[in-house]
Design an enzyme around this catalytic site. Structure first.
Site, mmCIF file in Angstrom:
data_model
loop_
_atom_site.group_PDB
_atom_site.id
_atom_site.type_symbol
_atom_site.label_atom_id
_atom_site.label_comp_id
_atom_site.label_asym_id
_atom_site.label_seq_id
_atom_site.Cartn_x
_atom_site.Cartn_y
_atom_site.Cartn_z
ATOM 1 N N HIS A 263 0.819 -1.209 0.000
ATOM 2 C CA HIS A 263 0.000 0.000 0.000
ATOM 3 C C HIS A 263 0.857 1.264 0.000
ATOM 4 O O HIS A 263 0.557 2.221 -0.703
ATOM 5 C CB HIS A 263 -0.919 -0.010 1.229
ATOM 6 C CG HIS A 263 -1.985 1.029 1.200
ATOM 7 N ND1 HIS A 263 -3.159 0.862 0.512
ATOM 8 C CD2 HIS A 263 -2.033 2.258 1.751
ATOM 9 C CE1 HIS A 263 -3.895 1.951 0.643
ATOM 10 N NE2 HIS A 263 -3.230 2.819 1.394
ATOM 11 N N SER B 224 -8.318 3.414 -3.429
ATOM 12 C CA SER B 224 -9.201 2.327 -3.012
ATOM 13 C C SER B 224 -9.406 2.340 -1.507
ATOM 14 O O SER B 224 -8.538 2.787 -0.765
ATOM 15 C CB SER B 224 -8.571 0.987 -3.399
ATOM 16 O OG SER B 224 -7.372 0.806 -2.680
ATOM 17 N N HIS B 225 -10.533 1.859 -1.069
ATOM 18 C CA HIS B 225 -10.751 1.565 0.347
ATOM 19 C C HIS B 225 -11.499 0.246 0.437
ATOM 20 O O HIS B 225 -12.512 0.121 1.116
ATOM 21 C CB HIS B 225 -11.511 2.707 1.041
ATOM 22 C CG HIS B 225 -10.762 3.254 2.210
ATOM 23 N ND1 HIS B 225 -11.347 3.672 3.364
ATOM 24 C CD2 HIS B 225 -9.430 3.433 2.390
ATOM 25 C CE1 HIS B 225 -10.419 4.095 4.204
ATOM 26 N NE2 HIS B 225 -9.254 3.964 3.641
ATOM 27 N N ASN B 226 -10.961 -0.732 -0.301
ATOM 28 C CA ASN B 226 -11.664 -2.003 -0.464
ATOM 29 C C ASN B 226 -11.739 -2.820 0.817
ATOM 30 O O ASN B 226 -12.801 -3.290 1.200
ATOM 31 C CB ASN B 226 -10.968 -2.848 -1.533
ATOM 32 C CG ASN B 226 -10.869 -2.115 -2.860
ATOM 33 O OD1 ASN B 226 -11.652 -1.208 -3.125
ATOM 34 N ND2 ASN B 226 -9.916 -2.492 -3.688
ATOM 35 N N ASP C 44 -1.291 14.321 4.746
ATOM 36 C CA ASP C 44 -2.317 13.653 5.524
ATOM 37 C C ASP C 44 -1.694 12.518 6.339
ATOM 38 O O ASP C 44 -0.860 11.787 5.840
ATOM 39 C CB ASP C 44 -3.327 13.097 4.505
ATOM 40 C CG ASP C 44 -4.356 12.202 5.131
ATOM 41 O OD1 ASP C 44 -4.688 12.424 6.308
ATOM 42 O OD2 ASP C 44 -4.841 11.290 4.431
ATOM 43 N N ASP D 22 -6.065 14.262 0.320
ATOM 44 C CA ASP D 22 -4.974 14.262 -0.666
ATOM 45 C C ASP D 22 -5.091 15.462 -1.609
ATOM 46 O O ASP D 22 -4.090 15.945 -2.123
ATOM 47 C CB ASP D 22 -4.983 12.966 -1.485
ATOM 48 C CG ASP D 22 -4.350 11.809 -0.718
ATOM 49 O OD1 ASP D 22 -3.668 12.081 0.286
ATOM 50 O OD2 ASP D 22 -4.545 10.653 -1.115
#
Lengths: 733, 83, 236
Positions: free
Chosen positions: A42, A87-89, A261, A110
């Site tokens: 990631h 993504s935030h799968n 962030d 972001d």
């Protein structure tokens, strides 16, 4: 250290060995945790980096390509667009509401860390069939989370896409894209330069939520994980709104060098990435980090993924002003450290150094793996399925109604009416069209935005599927009259350590790159999401393309609906016998097989240019991409969207079902005033593009005939009702 | 220190769409004995005082001014010793 | 005429209102900060849409205690024009400047869509450019817009013609199907008895330009300007 400990954090024996080599000693527990998150796929892109190099990333209008928090593209007049998809799968699979909500929160951060004001959000969802209650729960949760977060932020959700396939049942995909607007002079890079400068922490307090989220995103989902309900962070859009306003004010006053962030891998990644980019180091004092919970260890503080937190590197002497701005917005702002010259991330607690590692070791020295690639054996089977002997539907009207009721093609209003798509009063065309169109206040220009992807095509041929994803996104933009500028992408795949998945990944990137080159839409950044598997089964390879385009004159923004009696309907491009991977094949014949349609990129480019030119010349009343479901569905959508029927007379030697439902690429439907017809046809001839007048707008039914025989005649009311009521009925259980 | 446990619920007659929806779901799940569902909010407030009368007056006022909207909601609470 | 648009933490419709008044209506307008305590010099105060204080607890419940609200209440009680849109309406209800309360939409979901409104009373500062019974198109975007009052108060509202806008179908019929959130009597907007404080869930600032799909909101905002100018030229 016990191998068990670092392995549990996600590091291999080899990687642990490399850390020891770099440090010249055993790392301690905190350091090992920092390496584990930074060297996860990631954050470190260790499995994808060599392949991602294939993407074209440059064009004169690209102001910032990959490597920053978001890409930046020039749109003239000193303005630029900032955009990225992510993504935030995995969090969404566990807790869809918070998973999707924090996905939106993260991608929006972001955008404003680059100095831009966020102006829009888009989403891409992949779920299993809605007949399954678990998938309904996931859909309701993910949509609820997206709308909760973006509505509260006051950001319009202007477009999106969703597809339902059994392959996503155990592993849904939730990709969120955000777009911002900025003046060139305000563009900010996330760098920690200026030795001695204050490092400031602003926003929410740090808790124990989401520890090791980045590592978690880099592992396969298992049934036990679902039961464990691991740490999914909880989103607070109200605080994010305050953070957003405070950060933009801080940037306007030119008070900082850079900011990042504290999202995935939290304080660790934000600090070391900013230091590494500036070739500096940082000294952080964890005693000063605002905390929500008591007794947190250095390890937990460094790895927490609590939301709505930002790390700033202040300019000399700016600290008090930053504190004042944050106070005004009700936010905490604390100096937690300073920039150092030695390139070391030195983390202290209670006067003691608890970690000291080179910033660059965490970022640039992440190992890179060239994964073995092997063409999957299923491809021969699916590609060579004989499709010629399939029976023709007996009733074409019934077939069309069945197709238009399938959730992949039906109205997505159930989703988008939960999202405030009109906030900020720029939305000229919202969800439901080929692409969203936003006016840019103070100019006569417009932005066009879209997200697109077709996992089924990529499953059948990842190279072609990848190219089609880019081509179709560009076609969507061209259909509203916009010139495509650049893309961001979210690459959702299975476990890259499997040669078959590595092959799919490589092939998809090759295909996307080819289309990006041809259509001059470079890649400005994005995100890779591997390990989308359940019980060892990978999802369809699913690259998602987010694209931005520019309309020179917002008044020319073109819709997709038929709206004027007697307008002539022209089909640009050619229809071939290409039903491989089509919705028709899946819905009517229950087959996912064949080859996806061919894509001739030269033709694609020419068709898109033609569409844009004709729109800009004011010759076109409606334009609509022929995509999933083919010509018949495109016609039905234009009829429904404009509220006016059409009578179509086709001539062809193709089988009727092939002609109606083939998903041949590079085709666009146009509706033009009778007086404009010849000019459009002449333009097409000039560019060597087949253009056929296939019918007239009018009446309150869609009638299609082939070689003089009526295939179907369906009333507008029945079409619209079937299309509109399908998903609400399924969601009602 | 005292802990106030506050329950804010809808007044009788005020529609509670969430409660109704949950009630329907429970019936659909086979809980035939469900007659009605009413939702509400539960709040815990830690108070510095040990004086129950003073705390009670204060909690009463908090409920009236902010925590409950008297047009649609009612409230009740308990006070207990806590650490 | 000078407008003041109040910004609470979490407001997000303030820029839309500002744009409508400044760029489209060409009226002087300022932002007013929730921490301010002075609203003198303004002729109309607008409480915009959004999620003040995250709408935590109840929509508008916390904003109602912001420092500026005492000044808003004094201004309103003295007859000043106050317009509450969406979250602004919710705040006015919580502040007791208008009767009733908001419940969650009966569909339990946020709703963003165009709605048709029937203008029920044109004798107000906010609706005088419309015809009685005229059907206008204004979008909504809210999750808690299900207006509730008890039967007695509703009867009073109706008797005093305090219901200004009602959700209806395109032909003007007030039907259950045209009610997007379950509001009592299809109420979309109400005014106080004195006729100077209006609250409405639909968003007029979002429909002031044809480019965005409609301009009935411009007529509504222009009503306020007209009314004020008439009042001032009469020396009222």
């Amino acid at each position: 250290m016990e191998p068990k400990v670092y392995r549990q954090m996600g590091l291999t024996d080899y990687e642990y060995g490399r850390i020891k080599e770099i440090l010249g000693r055993e790392p301690n527990y905190v350091e090992t945790g920092m390496f584990a998150v930074m060297w996860s796929e990631h954050c470190g892109y260790k499995n994808s980096r060599p392949v991602l190099k294939l993407f074209p990333t440059e064009a004169p209008w690209v102001l910032q390509g990959p490597g920053e928090n978001a890409g930046v593209v020039d749109i003239g007049d000193g303005q630029a667009v900032v955009f990225k998809i992510e993504s935030h799968n995995h969090p969404s699979a566990i807790e869809p509401f918070q998973g999707a909500a924090t996905g939106v929160g993260g991608i929006v951060r972001d955008i404003f860390t680059m100095g831009a004001r966020p102006i829009a959000v888009l989403n891409s969802l992949r779920l299993g069939p809605l007949e399954n209650p678990r998938n309904r729960y996931l859909m309701a949760g993910a949509v609820g989370g997206i709308s909760f977060y973006s509505n509260c932020l006051g950001l319009p959700t202007v477009a999106g896409e969703v597809y339902f396939e059994p392959t996503y049942s155990g592993n849904p995909l939730v990709n969120a894209m955000a777009v911002g607007l900025i003046e060139h002079k305000d563009i900010l890079r996330a760098k920690a330069s200026g030795i001695g400068n204050d490092v400031m922490y602003i926003g929410a307090r740090t808790g124990r939520d989401g520890i090791h989220g980045a590592t978690f995103a880099s592992e396969e989902l298992s049934m036990t994980m679902e039961a464990q309900q691991p740490a999914v962070p909880v989103g607070d859009p109200f605080r994010e709104k305050l953070l957003l306003e405070a950060c933009l004010e801080i940037i306007k006053e030119d008070l900082i060098i850079g900011m990042q962030d504290m999202g995935a891998a939290g304080l660790t990644s934000s600090s070391c990435e900013m230091a590494a980019r500036a070739v500096t180091g940082m000294e952080l004092n964890l005693d000063l980090v605002p905390r929500r919970e008591e007794g947190m260890t250095p390890y937990e503080i460094m790895l927490s993924e609590s939301q709505e937190r930002m790390l700033l590197v202040a300019k000399e002497g700016a600290r008090e002003r930053i504190e004042a701005i944050c106070r005004r917005w009700g936010l905490e702002a604390v100096v937690i450290g300073r920039v150092t010259s030695d390139g070391i991330m030195r983390i202290k607690e209670k006067g003691r150094v608890v970690a000291a590692v080179p910033a660059k070791a965490l970022t640039d020295q992440c190992p890179v793996y060239e994964r073995e690639r092997r063409r999957p054996s299923y491809l021969d089977r699916v590609q060579n399925t004989d499709l010629s002997s399939l029976p023709e539907p007996e009733d074409y009207g019934a077939a069309l109604l069945k197709l238009i009721a399938t959730p992949n093609l039906a109205s997505k209003e159930w989703i988008y009416r939960q999202c405030d798509y009109m906030a900020r009063t720029d939305t000229v065309a919202g969800p439901g069209g080929d692409a969203a169109v936003l006016r840019i206040k103070g100019t006569g220009k417009g932005l066009a935005l879209t997200v697109d992807g077709n996992g089924r095509y990529c499953y059948l041929d990842p190279e072609r599927g990848g190219a089609i994803a880019v081509a179709e996104a560009a076609r969507n933009l061209s259909c509203v009259g916009a010139r495509p500028l650049a893309i961001t992408n979210c690459l959702n795949f299975g476990n890259p350590e499997k040669p078959e998945v590595a092959w799919q990944f490589y092939q998809a990137v090759v295909g996307m790159s080819r289309a990006c080159e041809a259509l001059q839409t470079p890649v400005t950044g994005g995100n890779v999401s591997f390990y989308n598997e359940t019980e060892g089964e990978a999802i369809y390879p699913t690259p998602i393309v987010g694209m931005v385009g520019l309309l020179a004159d917002i008044k020319h923004a073109c819709g997709s609906g038929f709206s004027r009696e007697n307008d002539e309907i022209i089909l640009l491009g050619e229809t071939h016998a290409e039903i491989g991977g089509s919705e028709y094949l899946a819905v009517i014949h229950s087959l996912v097989a064949g080859e996806p349609p061919q894509l001739d990129l030269e033709r694609e480019k020419a068709v898109q240019e033609l569409v844009r030119e004709a729109i800009a010349a004011g010759l076109v009343r409606a334009a609509h991409d022929c995509a999933e479901g083919g010509l018949a569905i495109a016609l039905a959508e234009s009829v429904i969207n404009g509220g006016l029927g059409a009578r179509i007379e086709l001539e062809s030697s193709l089988r009727p079902d092939y002609l109606l439902f083939s998903e041949s690429q590079s085709r666009v439907l146009l509706a033009v005033a009778p007086a404009c017809r010849d000019r459009v046809l002449a333009l097409a001839r000039q560019k060597g593009i087949p253009a056929t007048v296939i019918g007239l707008c009018g009446g309150s039914a869609l009638e299609v005939s082939l070689n003089g025989r009526v295939l179907f005649n369906l009333s507008l009311g029945e079409l619209e009702q079937t299309w509109r009521e399908s998903i609400p009925a399924l969601m009602a259980g | 220190m005292l802990l106030a446990k506050i329950y804010v619920t809808f007044k009788e007659g005020v529609p509670d769409p969430q409660g109704e929806t949950m009630g329907q779901s429970l019936l659909a799940m086979g809980y035939q004995g469900v007659l009605s569902v009413r939702t509400g909010k539960y709040l815990e407030i830690k108070l510095a005082t040990a004086d129950k009368d003073a705390a009670s007056r204060e909690v009463e006022e908090m409920c009236r001014r902010l925590l409950a909207n008297s047009v649609i909601e009612q409230y009740r609470y308990t006070l207990e010793e806590c650490c | 005429m000078k407008f003041g648009v109040i910004v609470f933490p979490g407001s997000n419709g303030e820029q839309d209102v500002y744009h409508a008044l400044d760029e489209v209506l060409r009226q002087p307008v300022d932002y007013l900060w929730h921490g301010d305590t002075d609203v003198s010099g303004y002729d109309c105060l607008v409480l915009p849409g959004g999620f003040s204080y995250g709408n935590y607890l109840r929509a508008g419940a916390i904003a109602r205690f912001a420092p500026i609200m005492s000044a808003v209440i004094d201004f309103a009680r003295a007859g000043g024009l106050v317009l509450g849109i969406c979250n602004g309406f919710q705040i006015l209800l919580e502040a007791g400047l208008l009767p009733g309360a908001m419940l969650r939409n009966d569909c339990l979901q946020f709703r963003c869509q165009w709605t048709h409104l029937r203008v029920e009373n044109t004798a107000t500062p906010f609706s005088n450019r419309f015809r009685q019974g005229q059907v206008i198109r204004v979008p909504i975007a809210h999750g808690e817009g299900n207006y509730y009052v008890d039967a007695a108060t509703l009867a009073e509202l109706e008797a005093n013609r305090q219901v200004v806008f009602r959700y209806c179908d395109p032909s003007g019929k007030v039907t259950t199907a045209a009610n997007p959130n379950g509001s009592v009597a299809n109420i979309a907007g109400i005014i106080n008895r004195e006729g100077n404080i209006l609250g409405m869930m639909p968003r007029p600032e979002r429909c002031v330009e044809e480019l965005l799909g409609g301009s009935d909101g411009r007529e509504m905002l222009a009503s306020v300007v007209d009314w004020w100018q008439r009042g001032n030229s009469n020396g009222a």
